[in-house]
Each structure stands twice: as structure tokens, then as C-alpha cells.
Design a protein around this motif. Structure first.
Motif, PDB file in Angstrom:
ATOM      1  N   ALA A 232      10.685   5.098  -5.888  1.00  0.00           N
ATOM      2  CA  ALA A 232       9.420   5.382  -5.205  1.00  0.00           C
ATOM      3  C   ALA A 232       9.396   5.003  -3.722  1.00  0.00           C
ATOM      4  O   ALA A 232       8.856   5.757  -2.912  1.00  0.00           O
TER       5      ALA A 232
ATOM      6  N   LEU B  11       7.513   6.514  -0.085  1.00  0.00           N
ATOM      7  CA  LEU B  11       6.258   5.844   0.268  1.00  0.00           C
ATOM      8  C   LEU B  11       6.374   4.898   1.444  1.00  0.00           C
ATOM      9  O   LEU B  11       5.414   4.722   2.197  1.00  0.00           O
ATOM     10  N   SER B  12       7.515   4.267   1.583  1.00  0.00           N
ATOM     11  CA  SER B  12       7.601   3.106   2.468  1.00  0.00           C
ATOM     12  C   SER B  12       7.703   3.517   3.926  1.00  0.00           C
ATOM     13  O   SER B  12       8.434   4.448   4.296  1.00  0.00           O
TER      14      SER B  12
ATOM     15  N   ASN C 123       6.029  13.324   1.399  1.00  0.00           N
ATOM     16  CA  ASN C 123       7.253  12.935   2.072  1.00  0.00           C
ATOM     17  C   ASN C 123       8.160  14.152   2.243  1.00  0.00           C
ATOM     18  O   ASN C 123       8.235  15.018   1.375  1.00  0.00           O
TER      19      ASN C 123
ATOM     20  N   ASP D 110       4.103  10.211   4.417  1.00  0.00           N
ATOM     21  CA  ASP D 110       3.413  11.119   3.507  1.00  0.00           C
ATOM     22  C   ASP D 110       2.853  12.355   4.212  1.00  0.00           C
ATOM     23  O   ASP D 110       1.872  12.932   3.763  1.00  0.00           O
TER      24      ASP D 110
ATOM     25  N   GLN E   6       3.837  13.501  -4.425  1.00  0.00           N
ATOM     26  CA  GLN E   6       3.551  12.335  -3.590  1.00  0.00           C
ATOM     27  C   GLN E   6       2.540  11.412  -4.288  1.00  0.00           C
ATOM     28  O   GLN E   6       2.716  10.197  -4.319  1.00  0.00           O
TER      29      GLN E   6
ATOM     30  N   ALA F 157       3.319   7.266  -5.976  1.00  0.00           N
ATOM     31  CA  ALA F 157       2.606   6.041  -5.595  1.00  0.00           C
ATOM     32  C   ALA F 157       2.177   5.230  -6.806  1.00  0.00           C
ATOM     33  O   ALA F 157       1.797   4.062  -6.677  1.00  0.00           O
ATOM     34  N   SER F 158       2.242   5.822  -7.976  1.00  0.00           N
ATOM     35  CA  SER F 158       1.797   5.127  -9.183  1.00  0.00           C
ATOM     36  C   SER F 158       2.764   4.021  -9.571  1.00  0.00           C
ATOM     37  O   SER F 158       3.982   4.165  -9.447  1.00  0.00           O
ATOM     38  N   SER F 159       2.223   2.929 -10.089  1.00  0.00           N
ATOM     39  CA  SER F 159       3.091   1.848 -10.578  1.00  0.00           C
ATOM     40  C   SER F 159       3.891   2.312 -11.794  1.00  0.00           C
ATOM     41  O   SER F 159       4.888   1.692 -12.156  1.00  0.00           O
TER      42      SER F 159
ATOM     43  N   ALA G 124      -3.218   2.722  -6.400  1.00  0.00           N
ATOM     44  CA  ALA G 124      -2.438   3.960  -6.380  1.00  0.00           C
ATOM     45  C   ALA G 124      -2.239   4.539  -7.773  1.00  0.00           C
ATOM     46  O   ALA G 124      -1.616   5.582  -7.920  1.00  0.00           O
TER      47      ALA G 124
END
Lengths: 430, 430, 430
Positions: free
Chosen positions: A36, A40-41, A205, A346, A390, A394-396, C79
Motif C-alpha cells: 500500500a 499512498l506515501s 497514484n 493520489d 486508490q 488506503a484501507s487497513s 481510511a
């Protein structure tokens, strides 16, 4: 007295890859989507801009955008605005679009035409070769020849324009040009004009944009317009009893067409170098379905005036992909090119350019609406899919999932190339 | 029981200047624009707010904004909202616009009028001297006198209002007031009214706004309205054979006018202290071109009712600059004041205030449109230039370029003052 | 082959609480509002999401939102998008709304109805129990049963739906359910329908939203609509000679009503567990003023069709508060529920849901306008107050102020619970 470059910047552009980035690159699991943070980062985004987009050949436009002396376009790659201009000797040149006085941006439009390059702030004036030819009030000691525009590497591959922001660009461009050139040349992109150009921004992304481009597993249920002309077997398919006949038929069609096109002087065989070199690329000429002529809503040509010397409309589609950021479809009647530029972790710009023969007349030989219908629709569908990806990353609960060994091999090739190039950048440091 | 102040905050306001910021300040190259991070970096922005805007006298408005008891204005400097109010004894006072109960903002409008200051949340009530005079339900042990509004330092220099957020403001304000006062007094700003106030936001760093203000090298090709009344030689010019005559003529005009104005009791000689003291400032009364009266589209007065006791319309323009954030032009008929407040590394508020005699009648003595035409146009042109500079500084190709020794000396003075004050702040730590 | 979870992420979700956060938690001063970074800092926001919102039971909606098999809602917590669906056996289930292939978001709407859960990207298909039942082109070796949807803990407390994102949710939910259940059951929320749902975004920290909810000190001067039906003494009041009579009268009314309601089988006595357990909660049934029936503009019922078996309209208001993020008012005719979800350090979603008996007919038994009038107005007033508090906390002059010992005890309980739970999270690390 030459300027001493700054020795300190607050945000060093490279060299400082974190332990975390290194670990992410180290632990990449082949055959699976990326972890991920790659999507995202902010740190990865900065590293992408430094290691991928500043150090590789980036596709930024086509020669028909700047047909005459003094014509220019500006393109933004990260915070860098690059000015591409055709000089009075018809050479294409690229400069940083930054005044050497107090740094003002020089050209403010996406495209235009000019005699000299005049800074709007204090009228410092540069010629089309980048030399400072005028600056008021600077005194006798001022050395104009120390203050010319800074150059950017530019290559023109049969009308496709690539820049590289690195001091020393990858040397393997030449070999790619040698191998790709014969495929592209018959379409004579340099004798084209731009019929349409559309920018869209995808809230995702850039790697999601590229991954989306590198497979057609999603096409059948998402792209009704595109799949009019695309054979569903052309982009990977799990063989099985229920489709063995269809696959065999498709392979036969490819074999016959390749023989015919090669005989016409149109190289057609696949070259697959997406993850095997620094300047990764791939090409193949594929048959189109139905009328077999062009990527349009009825698979017939969108432009009656054909490209180059073509008289046969049914030349299929010559597809070209380059790492990190482009893909192209060359048909008998038009060329459509795609450039992907990251705007943030993003946000990604996708610029689509349609070219037709420069003598084609709008409203007579073609209409913009018909020419652009398939890819405007397809781009919007892909934008939506990229944005869903995207949101999911972002979800855990996101974890890298498995790629299809049949339909997602080129996605895997993209990811492999990306991870390899990032590792190379991190290892090299600055 | 007095409150024990918090000993820890997550974002310490100072003391933690990074090695990088120190190095940037150390390596500043005189005579050249600043390194890019000064315009881009969030760390530098935070340091600017702490070392420059919290520790110096910041121009925030004019006395005519609060003419009557109970009149107030609120001004934002960083995250601090400051309430400036005229109390019942006609004194001007400044407070933090924050309730001592649960911290709610008190006054929500930019300006207004009130009897007491009542918190909208739970009706805690303060008088115009900041004393808490009412709070329900707080019990017997609660000490109202421990919960008055927190004061902010305020100085009124002949109608120009400056605040300082530091506990101990720079002591040299008094000397500036002594030296500038005689220049300003004859224009009697305190007998004026605000005819117009316009806020614009420039998408650029505040230092670009100031650098733009501190030179007129860019005026001739960018400010057609402003240069109606400005002599082009008045703001720096490289001498040479082609303009020797024009420069000599301009110097003669200045000499004659200064003699005449000084004889009328109007101090006119230049004071240049932009980079030689903590509270840097500069002033000079300069002749205006053409009708010679005012900065308008025809260089004639914008207001028939003149300021103070003036009867002569052609008093030129008394210009005043203060570090870090203001400039002003005092003419026979009106005063125009500019306040610059950073909003972010790349966003800056420029507030322009036009004052005329309080007895002037709109539509009879002046129109707002004519009064504001020159600077509304000029501000918009400068905004555009600042935004071009900001775009350019973000480029990897940006490097500090040379200032003109003739036309950009005051830009250099601004940068020198800025770097000196930042170094002082960094050295002092908190 | 089961997937090996990523061992590195660039933004670790916990374990890395800074020395500063620890110090802030350590130094919290009882009886006073929190230090400013609790409302402003991104680090605290991330820690709030991790230690509070991922590890506690979060109220997200009501069972009447998903009455039939295949009905779903999606809710976002940080998120994470969570899909709550009623399966074919009428069980409620919660899943991460993320495809196990390449992570695409599955359901894109806030609510809807479906047979199976089909990923829009490549048509991977899951049944309502989360099992992957279809995926094309994945080859023989692919194990579908390893790629089901990831589950989220879900509890249904008499129609109030709570989720917990932790692997092991707090075990004390059961006891809360046992104690709260008898209060809620007679209102039969599961036999209701959603009459209205309104989302607003407050530009403030979620703790300001909660603090605002946990006191009515601000009600008398800010909530003209709400205070029609609320006794001003019901939410804390400093006793004194001027109001001794009013307070005594109010206490007598409470005593009489509680006796009557308890006799009817309606538990009414206060339970106060806001800061004494992990899953903090509080309830009490309080008399309403004037007509005494409902929180409406005239204190009469908003819906003629009463809930459950009720025939008496004047049952007061059963209020329920749960930590960290909900409050509810159950009346004879309708239920109004509030869910607070942080969106950023300075942005908070407040979702308000009004339920009436499922057989009530809009336009006949109730109108949405009348049903929602009080809380739409009150929410907007509270939003404004939260935003003033947020603006104030950003000021350098903000310092924690004293809570009223009479009217702000539940605010103090909220802060105490919050700080305790944060300390527990920080101590436990990951």
C-alpha cells in the motif's frame, strides 16, 4: 565569475531513501500487487519523482505540437516546467522554463509561438537557442554568457518526444530508437497535425494508472466502446475447453495478418522489453476486430485521409508502450498517444493526443467527436477504476493480491521494472 | 490558583531551528536572490512566522478603522487572531481574540462595534480593557481576575497601527516614531476615514511580495497605470550616455521640490534604514510626474477635500516602507497603505487601505473607483509576477540570480535585513 | 499458500507514540480543557484514530438502515470503508469493503441492495457471507477459499450498530448491552424505519464535537429550538439562592416521573459509566418541558404513530451516550441518533439519523420537516461553536481553561476517559 551552486537544500532530492523504503523494495512479492505505501506515501511519491521521473526518458508530447520555428509547448514534470521549442533551423530544443535573473517562469501558456524568449518580470531576453541576449541595468561586470537558459535532454523518435531531466540520461534510448523506429516510421507522425488533446486528472497514484493500462482483464465489463475493435483474446486469456476454439482462431488471424503486413513493409512482430532494460518498451501490431481498421465506435477509420503512403485502411493497431509513462496506438488513419505525469501520491495527469495527417480537413475528412469518442469514454472509465483502486489501497485491510498469470503479465512486468529501477536509484543514492 | 502553563507542545514554536535552516542562512550569497527553500519550505515558513512575524513590529491597519469607542477590528497573524478595540477613554488596545474559558474565538467579524466583549460559547463577558466581568456557574473558588484577556503590544504611529506578539517587543520603535513622525504628521491620518479596503491573496511566498515591492525595475513593462505618475528614474537606473540627461533633469527636480516642501514644513529627505536596525524602515518624499499630485490615472488628486491643512495639491508622494511587511504612500489628498501577511509558504495576504479626509463626501469629493484604480490594477499585476516567481523557485533549475546593482538595491536591503533577523532569531533560540 | 502479511509499512499505525504525545498525556490537568495539540496536531489525530477509533466500539448506524436481505450500507472510519450487509438468513455482517484481488473498493454507494458482492474492476464475486465464489483467469493453483472478504466485528444492541476494527475488541460490550438493553428495548428500534439522515461536516476536531455534546452550559444562549423541550436544570446548574426553588421543583418532577415510568416497565434511573470502563456509556430518562412529549418545536410528538407498544406520549427522553462517538434520544414517537467520525485534525463528520415506527406514513403520521427541525437547527448551531473553539485552540494565546464544576462534569468525564484510553493505547504500543 561563475555561480557557485547551492550546497544545501532543505528537501534533498535523493540520497536519503529511508530504511522503510528500502525494506518495501526488498520485500516486494513477485506476482502480486504492490504494498500500500507505494500508492499512498508521500515519501514514495518523492522517490518516484526522483528515481523514476527525473532519471528516465519520459514521454511528453509529439512533434506535430511544434511544427514551425518559434512554436513551443511547456510541460510540467514535478515542479519542473520544461520549455520545448523549435528553433529557426527547425531543431527541437528543451530548456528549463526559468529565468536566470530571479527565477521567474518564462512562458506561461501550454503552447504558443515566439521570436525570442522574454521574461515577463524584468524583460531579460533569450534567443531560441537559450542564449541571454539582453538584460537592462545589470552593469558592466555582468557576464551574459554565464546566464543562458539551462538545457534539458530531448529526443525525437519518429515524432514521439521524450525528455530526460538527469544530467546523464540512460544510454539505451538509441537502441530502443533503432528497434522501434522501423515500426513507427511508416505512419509518419511528423507529417501529422494534432487534431485533439485532452487532459484528465485521475485521483489515484500514477502506478495505478499504468497498471490499469497494462492489462485488459477489466476491459470486457468496463469498456463497451473500446471492445468494439479489440479482440478479447488479444490481451491475455486463460485457456480452457470452453474457449480453445476462439483462442486458436485468434492466433491464426494474427499469424495471417502479420505475414501480410510484414510483406507490405510494416514490422508487426512483438518486441517485449518492458522489464528487461532501463528504457523499457514493448510493441506489437495487432489485428482489430469487426471492420478491423481503427479504434473507433464502428472499427472503421476515423479519418478518410490516411497516414503516410497508406492506401490500405485495415492495418490493425500498432501498439507501443514505454516505461515509465506512455502508450500509443498507431493505425492507418490516426495516432493516439498517452502521457502519464504524477501530480501527487493520489493525483495523476493523463494527457491524450490524437493526430491525423496534416492535410486532413476537419469536418470533411474527420470529425473530432468521432475521432476521440472511444478513448474519451475509455479514459473516463479507467479514471473511475483507478480511483476505486486508490480508495481501496488506503484501507487497513488492503494486502497485495495475486495477479492473473494469464491476463496480468504486463502489469507484473511494469511492477518488476518499477521495483528494479527504484532499487537501482536507492542503491546509487544521488 | 494561577494556571500553570503547558510545558510541552507538539510543535514547538522555536528553538529547534534545523541544521539545514542554519546552513541556508549561513550560505546566503550577497547580491543574489535567496535559495529556493526560503520560498518553498514549510520549515522556513514556520521559522519566518516565529522569528520575523512574532518578534517584530507588524503593520496591521490604520487608526481610522476604529474611530469610536467600542469599534474593533480583528487581524490574523499566523494562527493568532488579534482584537484591536478603542476603549471608552479613546485608547486603542489589542488583545488575543481568545476566551479564557475553553478558548473559543470571541469576535468573529473583521470589524464591528461592541459594548463588552461577550464570548458566544458560554457568555463569559469582558470589558473593553480586557477584564473578565461575568462568568456563570464557575463556583465560589473561581478567580475572575486571573482570567482576563491576554494583551498584545500595540503602537499607533500617527495613525499607522503596529502590533508585536513578542513578550518584549523591539525597543527601537520609539526612535523610528521620532524620526518618521514629523514626515507623517502633516497628513493627519487620524483625521481620515477609510474610503476603501481590498484584500487579495497572492499564491506566492511573502518574501516574493516584499521583493517585488522593493524595486521598480519591473514597473515600466508591467505597470502602465502606476507609471503615469511615477518618474522612471525615481527607483534606480543604470547611468549611461543614453540617459545621462534624463537622470540629471530628474535629480534637479527632486532638489527643487525638496527645497520647496521643506520650506512648507514637510520633511522630504530620504531616511534609509531598511537593513541597519531591528525595526527597519525607509522614507522619502518624491515628486510625481505629469500633474504631479497623486497616484491616479491622470496624476491629479482623487479627492477634492485635501488632507490636514493642505491647500497645495502638488506635494508629491511621501513613501514609507517598514520591515517586514508594509509600505505606504501619503499624498496631498489621500493615503494608501499596504499590509502583507503570510498565510503559508506559497500564500500571502496583501491588504490595501485607502484613506481620505473624514469630511470628504463620496460621489462629491471623490469616487472609490477613481481613488483605487491605480493600485487595484498594480496589485493585480504584481500578484501575477509574484506567482510566476513562486512557480520558478520550485524548479530544480532555479538558482539564486544576481540583483541589479542599480535597480534592486532595496531588494538586497530587504534580503539582508531578513537574513540578519533570522540569524538573530536562530541564535537566540526561544 | 496463505498470504504473508507485509512486515513493513511506511506509516506504522501505532507503537511509535512520540515522547511529546506521552508528555501531553502525562501532564493533562484535571478539570481543564485539553492542551492545544490535542485539537490541532496531525500526530494526535493519527493516534486518536489508532488508539480510540480502531480499538473501541464505534457507533456507525441503526439496524433499520438495512431491513432486508441484501441491503447494505458502507461507513468510513479513517481510511477504512466498512460494508455492513444483511445476509439471506437476516444476520447482519460487516466486511472490509476491499477486493482481495488488487484492492479495489467494492461497493461505492452509501447504501443499496445486492445479491452478491461483485468487484467492479475484474468481476471477482463474493456472496453475502464474504466467500469468494467467482474469479476469472486465475489458473488452477489459485485458492478461492484463501481470498474471502476480511471480516469486521459488529454488534447490534437493540438496533444500535457498533463496529470494532481491532482484532480483539473490548470484552465489556456485553455488560453494557445487558445494562442498556432494558432501557432501549421498549422503544423497539428494530421495528422502525429511517425517516431522515443528515450528514454535516464540522471544521473542528472531533473532541470539540464531543465536548460540545457533553454539556448544556451553552444551550440557553445558543439553542432556542432545543431548549423549548429541555429543562434548563437537567444538565447541571450552580445552586444558589436565586434558583434554589427551581432546582428543587425540577428534582421533584424527575422523582415523580421516574416512579411513574419505572412502574410502566421503562427503566429511567441514571447509569453513569462515562469514564469508569473501556466501553464508556451513560443513560438517563429525563422529563421534557412544556408538552413533555418529544424534542420538537412545540414539545409535542412529531409522529402520531408511537413506537413499540406505547400509548402514552409523555415518556420524556431516554438519552444514551457512548464513548467515543455517539449520543441518542429515544422518545415515545421517534429516536434520534448521532454518530461522530473524525475526518482530520480539524474536520469531523456528524451523522444524524431520525427513526419512526416502520408503519408510520410520511405526510400522514409525520413530516420530515417537523421531525428534524430541532436537531437540524441545533446541529448547525453546535457546528458553529465547534468551529470557533477550533479557531481559538490554534492561537498561541490558548491555554486550557477551567471547566465549570456544575455544568461541565460530563465534559470532564469525556476528557478523562479519552486521556485514560490514550494512555492505555500508548502503553500497550502495537
Amino acid at each position: 565569475m561563475p555561480h557557485q551552486p547551492s550546497i544545501v537544500t532543505l528537501q534533498p532530492r535523493a540520497g536519503a531513501a529511508s530504511a522503510l523504503l528500502k525494506a518495501l523494495l526488498e520485500q516486494r512479492r513477485p506476482g502480486h500487487s504492490l504494498d500500500a505505501p507505494f500508492y499512498l506515501s508521500d515519501e514514495v511519491f518523492q522517490a518516484d519523482m526522483e528515481y523514476i521521473f527525473r532519471r528516465h526518458w519520459v514521454f511528453v508530447g509529439v512533434a506535430p505540437q511544434v511544427p514551425e520555428p518559434g512554436d513551443y509547448v511547456t510541460v510540467d514534470v514535478g515542479a519542473d516546467s520544461v520549455l520545448i521549442v523549435r528553433d529557426d533551423d527547425m531543431n527541437l530544443r528543451a530548456f528549463h522554463n526559468v529565468c536566470r535573473h530571479r527565477g521567474s517562469r518564462l512562458c506561461q501558456e501550454h503552447q504558443g509561438s515566439l521570436g525570442n524568449i522574454v521574461c515577463p518580470y524584468h524583460q531579460w531576453t533569450y534567443d531560441l537557442e537559450g542564449r541571454l541576449i539582453h538584460a537592462d541595468h545589470m552593469g558592466q561586470a555582468f557576464l551574459r554568457d554565464q546566464h543562458g537558459l539551462k538545457k534539458v535532454h530531448l529526443r525525437n523518435l519518429e515524432g514521439l518526444l521524450f525528455i530526460c531531466l538527469a544530467d546523464e540520461p540512460p544510454a539505451d534510448f538509441d537502441e530502443m530508437a533503432q528497434r522501434l523506429g522501423p515500426y513507427l516510421a511508416p505512419h509518419r507522425l511528423e507529417d501529422c497535425k494534432v487534431a485533439a488533446q485532452v487532459d484528465i486528472i485521475e485521483k489515484g497514484n500514477w502506478k495505478f494508472t499504468l497498471e490499469n493500462n497494462r492489462e485488459c482483464y477489466h476491459c470486457v465489463s468496463n469498456h463497451p466502446e473500446l471492445t468494439v475493435s479489440l479482440y478479447e483474446h488479444g490481451f491475455g486469456y486463460q485457456p480452457g475447453p470452453q474457449n480453445a476454439e476462439g483462442l486458436a482462431r485468434f492466433e491464426q488471424i494474427v499469424k495471417e495478418r502479420h505475414a501480410r503486413w510484414e510483406a507490405m513493409g510494416l514490422p508487426s512482430a512483438q518486441i517485449e522489453e518492458l522489464d528487461s532494460r532501463i528504457t523499457g518498451f514493448r510493441t506489437i501490431r495487432l489485428p482489430l476486430d469487426r471492420a478491423g481498421q481503427s479504434q473507433t465506435l464502428n472499427a472503421e477509420v476515423a479519418c478518410r485521409k490516411l497516414l503516410g503512403d497508406f492506401s490500405d485502411k485495415a492495418l490493425g493497431g500498432l501498439s507501443v508502450w514505454t516505461q515509465p509513462n506512455s502508450w500509443h496506438h498507431f493505425m492507418s488513419d490516426h495516432v493516439v498517444s498517452f502521457s502519464t505525469i504524477p501530480l501527487g501520491p493520489d493525483r495523476t495527469l493523463v494527457r491524450t493526443t490524437w493526430c491525423v495527417h496534416k492535410d486532413a480537413v476537419e469536418g470533411v475528412d474527420y470529425t473530432v467527436e468521432n475521432l476521440t469518442a472511444v478513448w474519451n469514454a475509455t479514459n473516463d472509465q479507467d479514471r473511475h477504476l483507478v480511483e476505486l483502486a486508490q480508495a481501496g489501497a488506503a484501507s487497513s485491510a488492503y494486502e497485495p493480491g495475486p495477479y492473473s498469470p494469464y491476463t496480468e503479465a504486463l502489469v507484473e512486468a511494469f511492477c518488476t521494472w518499477y521495483v528494479d529501477r527504484m532499487r537501482a536509484g536507492v542503491s546509487a543514492g544521488r
